[in-house]
Design an enzyme around this catalytic site. Structure first.
Site, short mmCIF file in Angstrom:
data_model
loop_
_atom_site.label_atom_id
_atom_site.label_comp_id
_atom_site.label_asym_id
_atom_site.label_seq_id
_atom_site.Cartn_x
_atom_site.Cartn_y
_atom_site.Cartn_z
N ARG A 46 23.42 41.70 28.96
CA ARG A 46 23.79 41.21 30.30
C ARG A 46 23.68 39.70 30.34
O ARG A 46 24.47 39.02 30.98
CB ARG A 46 22.89 41.84 31.38
CG ARG A 46 23.10 41.20 32.75
CD ARG A 46 22.47 41.98 33.90
NE ARG A 46 21.15 42.49 33.59
CZ ARG A 46 20.02 41.76 33.61
NH1 ARG A 46 20.08 40.46 33.87
NH2 ARG A 46 18.87 42.33 33.37
N TYR A 98 45.32 35.60 47.99
CA TYR A 98 45.21 36.99 47.57
C TYR A 98 44.41 37.80 48.59
O TYR A 98 43.39 37.34 49.10
CB TYR A 98 44.54 37.03 46.19
CG TYR A 98 44.15 38.41 45.73
CD1 TYR A 98 45.08 39.46 45.72
CD2 TYR A 98 42.86 38.69 45.29
CE1 TYR A 98 44.71 40.74 45.30
CE2 TYR A 98 42.50 39.95 44.86
CZ TYR A 98 43.42 40.97 44.88
OH TYR A 98 43.06 42.22 44.46
N ASP A 170 41.74 28.79 42.38
CA ASP A 170 42.18 30.03 41.74
C ASP A 170 43.45 29.68 40.97
O ASP A 170 44.51 29.46 41.55
CB ASP A 170 42.46 31.09 42.81
CG ASP A 170 42.88 32.43 42.20
OD1 ASP A 170 43.34 32.45 41.04
OD2 ASP A 170 42.77 33.46 42.89
N LYS A 195 45.09 39.07 34.41
CA LYS A 195 46.50 38.74 34.53
C LYS A 195 47.04 38.04 33.27
O LYS A 195 47.05 38.63 32.20
CB LYS A 195 46.71 37.91 35.80
CG LYS A 195 46.02 38.46 37.06
CD LYS A 195 46.37 39.90 37.39
CE LYS A 195 45.96 40.33 38.79
NZ LYS A 195 44.52 40.36 39.07
#
Length: 379
Positions: A46, A98, A170, A195
């Site tokens: 982690r 978004y 972004d 993406k």
């Protein structure tokens, strides 16, 4: 080092044990330590993982940044940014963004006392009106999702620095191939790695890239403490995908232009949203801060009839009706009921997002086949 070379080599080294040219998948949760309390290497996946570290270094290099941090999704990355702030802080955001970003802003963090202002940023000076002593962040998307608006990153950064406010961008629609916000003065770059970076519709991941040491330390603490980390298998797939990012993006841009020009000339199309068109209201800014204009575009039909828009989306044979974007295959999306359904209708329409808007993610197929598909679908 040029972009294509960085995409293939930056942050990636042959495996020291075997010489394997591809970064191994370190599919382990824990690591053996030599002595209690004196360990300086890996301890728990982690916190750190060698496969994820290679990807984080690669992403930092692509964005001309110092540090990269990978998360389990793009929303996990945005969540980490928002955890930098406290009740009473204010954030200024573009009003065309978004739907998932709008949802986490308004449905989660607004409940924790953070105030959000959603504004039109076509004229970057409009930001000044909303800045006060509580303002801590300016949130940009450019190009925006789904109206492909262009925001002046350097202009926003200049205003932010005058007020000691952070700027986060972004950069998902552009990818680092087309635009590097850190070079334009931004403090944080965010990607939905799902993406263009991954590029093959087989990974869900997010990333943040920064230059500032303290900002990196704070975000790395949040990454580890909150635990929304990406796994080594996904990191491996993204590293593989990035090796062809420059090749894919070149074709996305070429196809995007061909399809935008076709749609502009189509007698049944009323408006095309693509920043490479000289008719775009911020074309000059797009040309100055982007290297090309990408494979994302949206359009509406004449008559603005929902039945016509639905018929087109149901008639595609090469384009697939699906959420997401940036893969090698071409996708069609209906933002009002899919990616932006969480934004109230009146808020969507105020920002200019009509229910009849069709968004296209242009893939890397032959452009003629894509145009033929649009011809038969639109009629």
């Amino acid at each position: 080092m040029k972009f294509g070379t960085k995409a293939i080599h930056a942050g990636v080294h042959p495996d020291p044990t075997t010489g394997a040219i591809m970064t191994p998948i370190y599919q382990t949760s824990t690591y053996v330590q030599a002595s209690p309390g004196k360990h300086k290497g890996y301890e728990y996946s982690r916190t750190q993982n060698p496969t994820r570290d290679a990807l984080q270094n690669n992403l930092a290099a692509l964005e001309n940044g110092k540090y990269g941090l990978c998360f389990s999704s793009g929303m996990g990355a945005i969540d980490a940014i928002l955890k930098l702030f406290k009740p009473g802080d204010e954030i200024i955001s573009t009003n065309d963004l978004y739907g998932g970003s709008y949802r986490i802003f308004t449905k989660i963090y607004q409940n924790f006392g953070i105030k959000f202002h959603f504004i039109n940023m076509d004229d970057i000076q409009s930001i000044e009106t909303y800045i006060n002593s509580q303002t801590k962040l300016i949130w940009l998307e450019t190009p925006t999702n789904p109206l492909l608006n262009i925001i002046d990153i350097a202009g926003a950064a200049k205003i932010a620095k005058n007020h000691q406010v952070l700027v986060a961008v972004d950069n998902t629609f552009a990818s680092p191939y087309l635009q590097n916000p850190l070079d334009l003065g931004a403090d944080i770059v965010m990607h939905s790695v799902t993406k263009y970076l991954a590029g093959h519709s087989d990974v869900v991941m997010g990333a943040l890239i920064v230059n500032d040491d303290d900002l990196h330390s704070r975000l790395a603490f949040i990454q580890n403490a909150s635990g929304a980390v990406s796994g080594p298998q996904d990191a491996f797939l993204v590293l593989r995908g990035i090796k062809t990012l420059h090749l894919r993006m070149q074709r996305h841009c070429e196809n995007g232009r061909a399809i935008a020009e076709f749609l502009v000339s189509h007698p049944k199309v009323s408006k095309v949203y693509w920043p490479g068109l000289e008719s775009h209201n911020n074309y000059a800014i797009a040309k100055s801060q982007m290297r090309d204009f990408g494979g994302m575009l949206s359009f509406t039909l004449k008559g603005d009839n929902m039945e016509d828009a639905t018929r087109v989306m149901e008639s595609f044979k090469v384009f697939s009706l699906a959420e997401s974007l940036g893969g090698v295959e071409s996708l069609c999306t209906h933002p009002a009921t899919m990616t932006h359904a969480s934004i109230p209708k009146e808020v969507r329409e105020k920002a200019g997002l009509k229910d009849t808007l069709i968004r296209l993610s242009i893939g890397v197929e032959d452009a003629e086949d894509l145009i033929d598909d649009l011809k038969q679908a639109i009629g």
